[in-house]
Design an enzyme around this catalytic site. Structure first.
Site, short mmCIF file in Angstrom:
data_model
loop_
_atom_site.label_atom_id
_atom_site.label_comp_id
_atom_site.label_asym_id
_atom_site.label_seq_id
_atom_site.Cartn_x
_atom_site.Cartn_y
_atom_site.Cartn_z
N GLY A 45 10.96 18.92 -5.80
CA GLY A 45 10.56 19.65 -4.74
C GLY A 45 11.81 19.77 -3.79
O GLY A 45 12.96 19.13 -4.07
N GLU A 81 12.47 25.87 -6.99
CA GLU A 81 12.47 24.36 -7.61
C GLU A 81 12.14 24.29 -9.16
O GLU A 81 13.03 23.21 -9.68
CB GLU A 81 11.85 23.54 -6.74
CG GLU A 81 11.85 23.66 -5.19
CD GLU A 81 13.04 22.69 -4.82
OE1 GLU A 81 13.89 21.86 -5.60
OE2 GLU A 81 13.74 22.88 -3.75
N PRO A 120 1.54 12.73 9.09
CA PRO A 120 2.81 12.50 9.82
C PRO A 120 3.44 11.26 9.09
O PRO A 120 4.83 11.40 9.30
CB PRO A 120 2.30 12.02 11.20
CG PRO A 120 0.74 12.57 11.48
CD PRO A 120 0.46 12.65 10.18
N GLU A 168 16.27 7.18 -20.50
CA GLU A 168 17.28 6.68 -19.31
C GLU A 168 17.47 7.95 -18.49
O GLU A 168 18.36 7.66 -17.60
CB GLU A 168 18.59 6.42 -19.92
CG GLU A 168 19.43 7.37 -20.96
CD GLU A 168 18.25 8.18 -21.99
OE1 GLU A 168 18.82 9.22 -22.35
OE2 GLU A 168 17.68 7.42 -22.41
N GLU A 173 17.27 11.28 -15.90
CA GLU A 173 17.08 11.11 -14.28
C GLU A 173 16.03 12.18 -13.96
O GLU A 173 15.57 12.37 -13.11
CB GLU A 173 18.29 11.48 -13.27
CG GLU A 173 19.54 10.60 -13.40
CD GLU A 173 18.98 9.24 -13.41
OE1 GLU A 173 18.19 9.00 -12.21
OE2 GLU A 173 19.22 8.22 -14.20
#
Lengths: 223, 223
Positions: B40, B56, B77, B107, B109
């Site tokens: 995102g 995205e 909030p 491994e 990301e």
DNA sequence: GGAATAGTGTCTTTCAGACAATATGTT
DNA sequence: AACATATTGTCTGAAAGACACTATTCC
């Protein structure tokens, strides 16, 4: 990334005088001065979105205990002519007998409008109303959302009428009552009510006041 | 009223290796450094919300033609510890064969995670995943949303398997095929496919590629 | 022939949908 | 008695759900 103004707008629905009605306010400021719009306003810095919707609801109707459900977030860059504003739309359902706003005050700045005879609306509020009608109609068939529009005590004819008004079609009285009693969601209070000069009707109340997802109980309710 | 930062987060789902999987990225920045999160980012000033989600999506998967649906807007909030951020969540469904990201790169990301074995997620992303699963399961029963997870050509066994994986229960082969052929939404291509050492399976394709609301056709599909 | 996978048919039960006669009150 | 409104039951067709056997291919 620059932050964006965020508003909430509420489609507040009720059944009044035999029609589904939505609460609109007349715009006093630019843009769209004089046009009708949904009640709404900016979200405050530390205010949860839903609280903002409840606050606007209270300000426009005086009521703050209603069924409230997030509808959709509208974020087209051109939806507000002043500049970009993101709006989170909510749907609220209000039982007519709990609402202080009286019907048909034609000259008022805040009034109910029958959803089938709406004036031109400001911004993309017309799309919001349209989407909320679809949502409510759909949910009517598999949740107890419709109960939110009823007073505490009611007759079967009243309940059926609310369903008919929302679905915009007539239902069979016998099938309607059969399904409802099969669901076991209502019970007679023991009282009766004289509606006119015919046989008095039994008065019912809901067993579960809370919102129920009938599908989660494996129940489907195609009225 | 001060504006608020607005982000979009996407729950990107696929069926891979017999399980429903969600795409997560490891956070490199504070807060929640090292935790996994949904892909995102911030909405750009003149960018429609859906475009932000598509952007995205493209950045994290390299794909930009997928089923995409707004899920819900999260605005508590405290949901971001740095300060208030409103996030519009989307659900995307991606056919595994169209996705360049390979499974089980432990491994990496950016990787797929089986939805039933998720790690701890940053922010309220766990709630977003949960809500998206409910949404997809519900819609599986009255829309053709499930088709979005299939390759162009497939066998009945494959299609049923996708339904089973999402609903997390097994289905009866005979009833499944009966309903599907009754709906008339698939047609045989004429080809057959040898899946192993059994009888070859017929290959099917969808007639309507587009999303279909079966309820709007008066059809209910309780698989 | 055995193993693996694909493909097909029947029965039962539930329920949606269409339909009409009777009951109880008022005037 | 006439009228108004409420209440109740039956039949039919569709489909969900449970269930088992046959067909085709590979080894």
């Amino acid at each position: 990334m620059p932050p964006l103004p965020v508003t909430v707008d509420s489609v507040i629905l009720t059944v009044l005088e035999g029609t589904l009605q939505v609460l609109l306010v007349r715009r006093m400021d630019s843009p769209f001065v004089g046009l009708w719009a949904l009640p709404g306003g900016f979200v405050r810095p530390e205010e949860p979105l839903e609280n903002a919707a409840i606050r606007e609801l209270r300000e426009s109707t005086g009521v703050d205990e209603v069924y409230l459900e997030q509808l959709y977030t509208f974020g087209q860059p051109q939806r507000d002519t002043r500049g970009r504003v993101v709006s989170v739309a909510y749907v609220a359902l209000l039982a007519a007998d709990r609402c202080p706003i009286k019907p048909q005050r034609l000259e008022a700045e805040v009034r109910w409008w029958p959803v089938y005879e709406l004036p031109e609306l400001a911004f993309d509020h017309g799309a919001m109303v349209e989407m909320s009608l679809q949502r409510v109609r759909t949910k009517l068939e598999y949740t107890t959302i419709g109960f939110q529009l009823m007073p505490e005590a009611f007759t079967m004819a009243q309940l059926q009428s609310v369903y008919e008004v929302i679905l915009d079609r007539s239902l069979d009285k016998r099938n309607f009552q059969r399904k409802l009693s099969l669901l076991g969601l209502v019970e007679p209070t023991g009282d009766v009510r004289k509606e006119g000069r015919g046989r008095p009707a039994q008065v019912f109340r809901f067993r579960d006041v809370d919102f129920v997802h009938l599908r989660e109980r494996g129940i489907h309710v195609p009225f």
